[in-house]
Design a protein around this motif. Structure first.
Motif, PDB file in Angstrom:
ATOM      1  N   GLY A 196     -79.053-112.189  15.403  1.00 25.94           N
ATOM      2  CA  GLY A 196     -80.230-113.051  15.524  1.00 25.94           C
ATOM      3  C   GLY A 196     -79.869-114.534  15.462  1.00 25.94           C
ATOM      4  O   GLY A 196     -80.300-115.328  16.301  1.00 25.94           O
ATOM      5  N   THR A 214     -77.461-107.019   9.713  1.00 20.76           N
ATOM      6  CA  THR A 214     -78.366-106.186  10.514  1.00 20.76           C
ATOM      7  C   THR A 214     -77.685-104.882  10.911  1.00 20.76           C
ATOM      8  O   THR A 214     -78.291-103.803  10.858  1.00 20.76           O
ATOM      9  CB  THR A 214     -78.837-106.971  11.761  1.00 20.76           C
ATOM     10  OG1 THR A 214     -79.582-108.102  11.324  1.00 20.76           O
ATOM     11  CG2 THR A 214     -79.699-106.113  12.678  1.00 20.76           C
ATOM     12  N   GLN A 235     -85.575-107.438  12.481  1.00 15.75           N
ATOM     13  CA  GLN A 235     -85.454-108.898  12.453  1.00 15.75           C
ATOM     14  C   GLN A 235     -86.357-109.520  13.524  1.00 15.75           C
ATOM     15  O   GLN A 235     -87.102-110.447  13.262  1.00 15.75           O
ATOM     16  CB  GLN A 235     -83.985-109.271  12.709  1.00 15.75           C
ATOM     17  CG  GLN A 235     -83.657-110.749  12.618  1.00 15.75           C
ATOM     18  CD  GLN A 235     -82.153-110.985  12.507  1.00 15.75           C
ATOM     19  OE1 GLN A 235     -81.356-110.056  12.576  1.00 15.75           O
ATOM     20  NE2 GLN A 235     -81.750-112.228  12.328  1.00 15.75           N
ATOM     21  N   ASP A 259     -85.672-106.898   7.378  1.00 12.72           N
ATOM     22  CA  ASP A 259     -84.652-107.787   7.944  1.00 12.72           C
ATOM     23  C   ASP A 259     -85.325-109.139   8.203  1.00 12.72           C
ATOM     24  O   ASP A 259     -86.136-109.262   9.116  1.00 12.72           O
ATOM     25  CB  ASP A 259     -84.102-107.177   9.250  1.00 12.72           C
ATOM     26  CG  ASP A 259     -82.774-107.818   9.670  1.00 12.72           C
ATOM     27  OD1 ASP A 259     -82.433-108.886   9.116  1.00 12.72           O
ATOM     28  OD2 ASP A 259     -82.091-107.244  10.548  1.00 12.72           O
TER      29      ASP A 259
HETATM   30 MG   LIG Z   1     -79.283-110.054  11.501  1.00 17.52          MG
END
Ligand SMILES: [Mg+2]
Ligand SMILES: Nc1ncnc2c1ncn2[C@@H]1O[C@H](COP(=O)(O)OP(=O)(O)OP(=O)(O)O)[C@@H](O)[C@H]1O
Ligand SMILES: Nc1ncnc2c1ncn2[C@@H]1O[C@H](COP(=O)(O)OP(=O)(O)OP(=O)(O)O)[C@@H](O)[C@H]1O
Ligand SMILES: [Mg+2]
Lengths: 280, 272
Positions: free
Chosen positions: A148, B44, B85, B162
């Motif tokens: 991310g 993650t 996430q 997350d």
């Molecule tokens: Mg992550």
């Protein structure tokens, strides 16, 4: 001459019954670093769209007033003319990916190719933005195989490489680790010093207090305040707008540590000083 | 029975030549835990292995007594919920209520049970009233809250978040804190990946620092957040409240604003 002028801006999304932006008017000088703050759904992202032409060119709906960037009227201009002046980093890096490139390098090159930047210049700009975002090691990876935070860095790098005069960033560090987040703020602040105009929607008020030159406070689409971080974050009514001020202000308030001018400290150094002086 | 996760000598890579997780041993039971660390550290990836969405290359993940290698992720779904996430990876229905009911229906709740669960979950995240809206007409924060509600509605003994506070304002963070505390009181095992150090220090009973596919630190938040140098090495920082306390001369490690302010008030009084 001011860089950006917003005059009586009103906007409502299609099929919605209330205004998301309700009569905003403010000016932004060239090279300023403006922080947009407000509770969730205050209208921050929508304002970011209005400053980069997505509103009203992509998101239709009801629109009133003007947004002028260097006297170019956003509503009257082609969206491509607006985006070459003012680049947007989306709140979700995912929405920004082209979906058609197989490496990070090509992903960042995409916008440059489309606007006809020469090969050599392109290479320099890409290398530079990879370095600024600390993602040189990722340049050959597939953009969809990134974590991310890595993807968020790529999204910022893609906009930096375009070198727009104005960069609008919508919560650009929401997925970055603490040190990485601070590094990005430093990079952005340097860009502002170099004359690029920065507008950033952000919930990390401690960071804005440290780096931004002015704060625009929104609440339910209305402009509540536009002033220095000290002024805006010291307001006694700030909680009414759903905003907890930066932690330094909260601590100072609890201890009644205001300075002579009537402001609370908004940074750690400020708090330390005020703590040593005591209540004046 | 208290839910448990056991991780033994876990190795994982997406591509053969690049190891992402490099031998992880962990045991979770009861205590809520924050998983923190640099972008790309493997956080993650680790929780996707817990959920059974990825399978170990070497080593094992046991959810209660079940080895994730021996069961599909779908069969594990009634044991362990994971809030992604990126909410867009999770949301795919065209209205909010169908989205939130989908999980419970999938794991065998009746239509009526699923409706009750969905109502409660939307209440908890503060989004009652948006049942019929298309999630794609909502802001990022609202989509994140919907993805949280979808997992809460499944009422699993293990709940993993997350980056739950991503894009949340201060009220949103308070709401998520309340949700985590409630899950904890209900006896569930709660884990969360989190980049917000103040939230990690304030809310969790245990902190795990990941660095480059390994566990660098694992312990009580008060010990972990005292490690200024090691945190730096992992690209982290002390929580603001901890740092303010240190800079103002405290020896103690503060984990929340109340602790810090109480101490400062005592100092203030004795100085005068
Ligand atoms: Mg992550
Ligand atoms: N595409 C859309 N269509 C219709 N309504 C929308 C759309 N995008 C946002 N909205 C609504 O407009 C309002 C303002 O949303 P916006 O995303 O601008 O807020 P924000 O201040 O950026 O919030 P956040 O802090 O959650 O990012 C919200 O009520 C939201 O639901
Ligand atoms: N699908 C994938 N294919 C290949 N590599 C991947 C994939 N997903 C993640 N990676 C890589 O694995 C490493 C760990 O990624 P992961 O998403 O677990 O990190 P993270 O700790 O969650 O980071 P962040 O804080 O940025 O979310 C990163 O280097 C990333 O580029
Ligand atoms: Mg927004």
């Amino acid at each position: 001459m001011s860089k950006i002028r917003v005059e009586g801006l009103k906007y409502r999304y299609p099929d919605m019954d209330s205004l998301v932006l309700d009569d905003l008017s403010f000016e932004v000088e060239k090279g300023a670093f403006i922080g947009i703050v407000g509770e969730n759904t205050a209208g921050k992202s929508t304002l970011c769209y209005a400053l980069t032409g997505l509103v009203p060119h992509f998101f239709k709906g009801a629109y009133g007033g003007n947004v002028l960037i260097d006297n170019i009227d956003v509503k009257q201009s082609e969206i491509s003319d607006v985006t070459s002046k003012a680049g947007l980093v989306f709140d979700q890096p995912f929405s920004q990916m082209t979906g058609s490139k197989t490496t990070v390098y090509e992903e960042i090159a995409f916008g440059l190719e489309n606007s006809g930047v020469e090969r050599e210049e392109m290479r320099i700009r890409i290398d530079n933005s990879l370095r600024l975002m600390d993602i040189e090691h990722l340049q050959n990876k597939n953009p969809y195989d990134l974590s991310g935070g890595q993807m968020q860095r790529v999204a910022i790098a893609s906009v930096l490489a375009m070198k727009p005069d104005v960069i609008v960033l919508d919560e650009p560090t929401s997925q970055l680790d603490p040190q990485g987040s601070d590094e990005v703020f430093q990079v952005i602040a340097k860009l502002a010093e170099s004359g690029i105009t920065i507008i950033m929607a952000e919930h990390k008020l401690e960071k804005l207090a440290e780096y931004a030159s002015k704060i625009l406070l929104l609440h339910k689409g209305k402009q509540i305040a536009y002033g220095s971080p000290k002024e805006v974050f010291s307001r006694d009514d700030i909680l009414e707008y759903g905003i907890a001020p930066p932690v330094y202000v909260r601590i100072a308030k609890a201890l009644k540590l205001k300075n002579k001018a009537g402001f609370y400290p908004i940074t750690l150094d400020g708090l330390k000083q005020q703590w040593n002086v005591g209540d004046e | 029975m208290m839910a448990e996760i056991n991780v033994r000598e876990l190795h994982f890579s997406y591509y053969p030549d690049q190891e992402i997780l490099k031998g992880i041993n962990l045991h979770f039971k009861e205590k809520s835990a924050a998983i923190i660390g640099q972008n790309g550290a493997g956080k993650t990836t680790l929780v996707k292995l817990f959920k059974g969405l990825l399978k170990p290359v070497k080593g094992d993940v046991l959810i209660n007594a079940t080895n994730t290698k021996e069961i599909t992720a779908a069969k594990l779904a009634n044991q362990i919920g994971l809030v992604f996430q990126n909410p867009n990876d999770q949301i795919f229905k065209s209205n909010v209520i169908d989205e939130v009911k989908y999980g419970p229906l999938m794991i065998g709740f009746t239509e009526k049970e699923a409706s009750i669960q969905a109502d409660l979950a939307l209440e908890a995240v503060g989004l009652r009233g948006l049942e019929q809206v298309n999630p794609y007409d909502l802001s990022l924060y609202e989509r994140k809250m919907i993805s949280i509600a979808s997992i809460l509605a499944m009422d699993t003994p293990i709940v993993i978040f997350d980056e739950p506070t991503m894009g949340q304002d201060s009220q949103g963070k308070e709401r998520i804190k309340a949700i985590i505390n409630r899950l904890r009181q209900e006896g569930k095992l709660v884990l969360s990946i989190i980049h917000d150090m103040d939230f990690a220090a304030d809310v969790f009973e245990r902190a795990i620092v990941m660095k480059d596919g390994q566990i660098l630190l694992d312990g009580e938040p008060r010990e972990i957040f005292a490690e200024v140098e090691l945190l730096k090495e992992a690209y982290l920082e002390q929580p603001n409240v901890t740092r303010i306390g240190r800079e103002l001369g405290a020896e103690r490690v503060f984990l929340n604003e109340k602790e810090l302010i109480d101490w400062l008030k005592i100092q203030h009084a004795t100085l005068q």
